[in-house]
Design a protein around this motif. Structure first.
Motif, PDB file in Angstrom:
ATOM      1  N   GLU A 108       0.834  -1.213   0.000  1.00 38.97           N
ATOM      2  CA  GLU A 108       0.000   0.000   0.000  1.00 38.97           C
ATOM      3  C   GLU A 108       0.862   1.255   0.000  1.00 38.97           C
ATOM      4  O   GLU A 108       0.581   2.229  -0.715  1.00 38.97           O
ATOM      5  CB  GLU A 108      -0.915  -0.011   1.225  1.00 38.97           C
ATOM      6  CG  GLU A 108      -1.836   1.191   1.330  1.00 38.97           C
ATOM      7  CD  GLU A 108      -2.675   1.168   2.603  1.00 38.97           C
ATOM      8  OE1 GLU A 108      -3.312   2.188   2.895  1.00 38.97           O
ATOM      9  OE2 GLU A 108      -2.683   0.114   3.299  1.00 38.97           O
ATOM     10  N   VAL A 109       1.939   1.230   0.794  1.00 37.90           N
ATOM     11  CA  VAL A 109       2.845   2.379   0.856  1.00 37.90           C
ATOM     12  C   VAL A 109       3.512   2.606  -0.503  1.00 37.90           C
ATOM     13  O   VAL A 109       3.627   3.738  -0.977  1.00 37.90           O
ATOM     14  CB  VAL A 109       3.912   2.155   1.948  1.00 37.90           C
ATOM     15  CG1 VAL A 109       4.971   3.261   1.900  1.00 37.90           C
ATOM     16  CG2 VAL A 109       3.268   2.113   3.328  1.00 37.90           C
ATOM     17  N   LEU A 110       3.940   1.523  -1.129  1.00 40.51           N
ATOM     18  CA  LEU A 110       4.607   1.647  -2.425  1.00 40.51           C
ATOM     19  C   LEU A 110       3.669   2.207  -3.489  1.00 40.51           C
ATOM     20  O   LEU A 110       4.087   2.982  -4.357  1.00 40.51           O
ATOM     21  CB  LEU A 110       5.143   0.285  -2.862  1.00 40.51           C
ATOM     22  CG  LEU A 110       6.318  -0.243  -2.033  1.00 40.51           C
ATOM     23  CD1 LEU A 110       6.609  -1.692  -2.387  1.00 40.51           C
ATOM     24  CD2 LEU A 110       7.554   0.614  -2.245  1.00 40.51           C
ATOM     25  N   VAL A 162       6.853   0.590  12.524  1.00 42.94           N
ATOM     26  CA  VAL A 162       5.825   0.992  11.569  1.00 42.94           C
ATOM     27  C   VAL A 162       4.477   0.386  11.943  1.00 42.94           C
ATOM     28  O   VAL A 162       3.431   0.975  11.724  1.00 42.94           O
ATOM     29  CB  VAL A 162       6.221   0.568  10.142  1.00 42.94           C
ATOM     30  CG1 VAL A 162       5.155   0.962   9.134  1.00 42.94           C
ATOM     31  CG2 VAL A 162       7.562   1.174   9.760  1.00 42.94           C
ATOM     32  N   LYS A 163       4.524  -0.803  12.535  1.00 43.49           N
ATOM     33  CA  LYS A 163       3.287  -1.508  12.831  1.00 43.49           C
ATOM     34  C   LYS A 163       3.530  -2.535  13.925  1.00 43.49           C
ATOM     35  O   LYS A 163       4.605  -3.129  13.990  1.00 43.49           O
ATOM     36  CB  LYS A 163       2.786  -2.213  11.561  1.00 43.49           C
ATOM     37  CG  LYS A 163       1.469  -2.949  11.690  1.00 43.49           C
ATOM     38  CD  LYS A 163       1.113  -3.629  10.370  1.00 43.49           C
ATOM     39  CE  LYS A 163      -0.196  -4.378  10.453  1.00 43.49           C
ATOM     40  NZ  LYS A 163      -0.512  -5.078   9.181  1.00 43.49           N
ATOM     41  N   GLN A 164       2.557  -2.727  14.795  1.00 41.09           N
ATOM     42  CA  GLN A 164       2.592  -3.821  15.761  1.00 41.09           C
ATOM     43  C   GLN A 164       1.699  -4.947  15.256  1.00 41.09           C
ATOM     44  O   GLN A 164       0.584  -4.702  14.799  1.00 41.09           O
ATOM     45  CB  GLN A 164       2.126  -3.349  17.138  1.00 41.09           C
ATOM     46  CG  GLN A 164       3.177  -2.544  17.885  1.00 41.09           C
ATOM     47  CD  GLN A 164       2.830  -2.400  19.353  1.00 41.09           C
ATOM     48  OE1 GLN A 164       1.677  -2.212  19.706  1.00 41.09           O
ATOM     49  NE2 GLN A 164       3.830  -2.491  20.213  1.00 41.09           N
ATOM     50  N   VAL A 165       2.213  -6.172  15.332  1.00 45.85           N
ATOM     51  CA  VAL A 165       1.492  -7.318  14.792  1.00 45.85           C
ATOM     52  C   VAL A 165       1.289  -8.347  15.892  1.00 45.85           C
ATOM     53  O   VAL A 165       2.214  -8.677  16.645  1.00 45.85           O
ATOM     54  CB  VAL A 165       2.288  -7.970  13.639  1.00 45.85           C
ATOM     55  CG1 VAL A 165       1.474  -9.094  13.006  1.00 45.85           C
ATOM     56  CG2 VAL A 165       2.664  -6.924  12.601  1.00 45.85           C
ATOM     57  N   PHE A 291       5.273   7.137   6.861  1.00 47.73           N
ATOM     58  CA  PHE A 291       4.743   7.460   8.183  1.00 47.73           C
ATOM     59  C   PHE A 291       3.417   8.211   8.106  1.00 47.73           C
ATOM     60  O   PHE A 291       2.612   8.127   9.031  1.00 47.73           O
ATOM     61  CB  PHE A 291       5.792   8.218   8.993  1.00 47.73           C
ATOM     62  CG  PHE A 291       6.940   7.325   9.392  1.00 47.73           C
ATOM     63  CD1 PHE A 291       6.755   6.318  10.317  1.00 47.73           C
ATOM     64  CD2 PHE A 291       8.187   7.454   8.800  1.00 47.73           C
ATOM     65  CE1 PHE A 291       7.798   5.469  10.664  1.00 47.73           C
ATOM     66  CE2 PHE A 291       9.235   6.609   9.141  1.00 47.73           C
ATOM     67  CZ  PHE A 291       9.036   5.609  10.080  1.00 47.73           C
ATOM     68  N   GLU A 292       3.168   8.918   7.014  1.00 49.76           N
ATOM     69  CA  GLU A 292       1.850   9.525   6.834  1.00 49.76           C
ATOM     70  C   GLU A 292       0.817   8.421   6.621  1.00 49.76           C
ATOM     71  O   GLU A 292      -0.280   8.459   7.186  1.00 49.76           O
ATOM     72  CB  GLU A 292       1.866  10.473   5.637  1.00 49.76           C
ATOM     73  CG  GLU A 292       0.506  11.077   5.292  1.00 49.76           C
ATOM     74  CD  GLU A 292      -0.078  11.951   6.399  1.00 49.76           C
ATOM     75  OE1 GLU A 292      -1.295  12.213   6.359  1.00 49.76           O
ATOM     76  OE2 GLU A 292       0.680  12.377   7.302  1.00 49.76           O
TER      77      GLU A 292
END
Length: 303
Positions: A108-110, A162-165, A291-292
């Motif tokens: 998604e970021v890419l 960036v994320k907690q999983v 980060f946005e």
């Protein structure tokens, strides 16, 4: 006339001494004298009056000094502006990653990055965390996505979560607990556990042990896989059970069940790692998007 001629002229005009100006410019005095004589010949004017007590600027020299300083200053400003705002935009951004990250949020970021900065080419290199650390150190890649990084790298690189999983247990689909909706990790404490190779995933076994310690036991780490895919394959083959970040569920996992835990509920970090030096413009732009995008995702989760 070239910019260097103006630089030579300004140095002599400010020092009013060929010897001191030559020392400042790191050239020989005869060579500097020739350059100034060539400039005078090209302009068909005399720039300096050579007197017994030193040099003096002529009126033409005074006018040229003012103009030359302005030209050199504008040239420096233009160069600095190019470096600050446009450098490296034609160079590819090289990203190292483990496949679970690509399936999780990186795709998604890419997409957002490609829409916002279509002029920046991006290259991907799938590699283990240990290879990513080496590639960062050797400047082969610009940024690494390695899941939970080894603790030692935080002193050498910038590490940002960036994320907690959520961490799940991974069981063969023939396991007696495979039909449960969730389990206490202690229920599989007597099983053989699949760990991960310290060569490819340094520090990962410590986190596996930490997760099991929270449940009240020390795992019997029996076999060690060199990737998430091989870890899943070993579980599917009935060689043991495992604990893995839930995002690994995006990988093919036939004959395997990702089982939620109701005790302990543990989390793994998905991190971005890059060198502590000033990032290239391409990397800086990518970090803004990363980060946005993460901020928006966390905001939506809280609604």
């Amino acid at each position: 006339m070239e910019l260097r001629h103006l630089k030579y002229f300004v140095a002599v005009a400010e020092k009013l001494n060929f010897s001191r100006a030559a020392t400042q410019l790191y050239i020989s005095q005869p060579a500097l004298s020739r350059q100034i004589k060539n400039l005078e010949d090209e302009l068909s004017v005399i720039l300096f009056i050579r007197e017994s007590d030193g040099l003096k600027l002529t009126e033409a020299g005074k006018f040229l000094l003012e103009q030359a300083k302005d030209i050199l200053n504008r040239s420096d400003n233009a160069i600095q502006s190019i470096k600050n705002n446009y450098k490296n935009l034609d160079e590819p951004l090289i990203i190292g990653y483990i496949p679970t990250i690509l399936q999780s949020f990186l795709g998604e970021v890419l997409h957002c990055f490609g829409v916002t900065y279509p002029e920046i080419p991006v290259r991907f290199q799938e590699m283990s965390p240990s290879d990513q650390v080496k590639a960062l150190r050797d400047k082969v890649i610009d940024i690494a996505f390695m899941g939970n990084p080894p603790d030692a790298i935080e002193a050498k690189f910038v590490v940002r979560c960036v994320k907690q999983v959520v961490i799940d247990a991974v069981l063969p689909d023939t396991h007696p607990l495979a039909s449960c909706t969730s389990i206490n990790l202690m229920e599989i404490a007597s099983e053989k556990f699949i760990g991960m190779s310290e060569e490819t995933f340094p520090g990962r076994n410590k986190r596996i042990r930490d997760t099991c310690d929270k449940a009240g036991f020390t795992p019997n780490l029996y076999l060690f896989a060199d990737s998430h895919a091989s870890m899943i394959a070993l579980v599917a083959a009935g060689q043991g059970v495992a604990v893995m970040p839930r995002e690994a569920k995006a990988l093919p996992h036939p004959k395997v069940v990702f089982m939620p835990l109701h005790h302990p509920i543990s989390y793994a970090r998905s991190t971005a790692v890059w060198r502590k030096e000033t990032p290239s413009q391409s990397l800086e732009n990518f970090l803004k998007i990363l980060f946005e995008n993460n901020r928006i995702r966390e905001t939506l989760k809280s609604l």
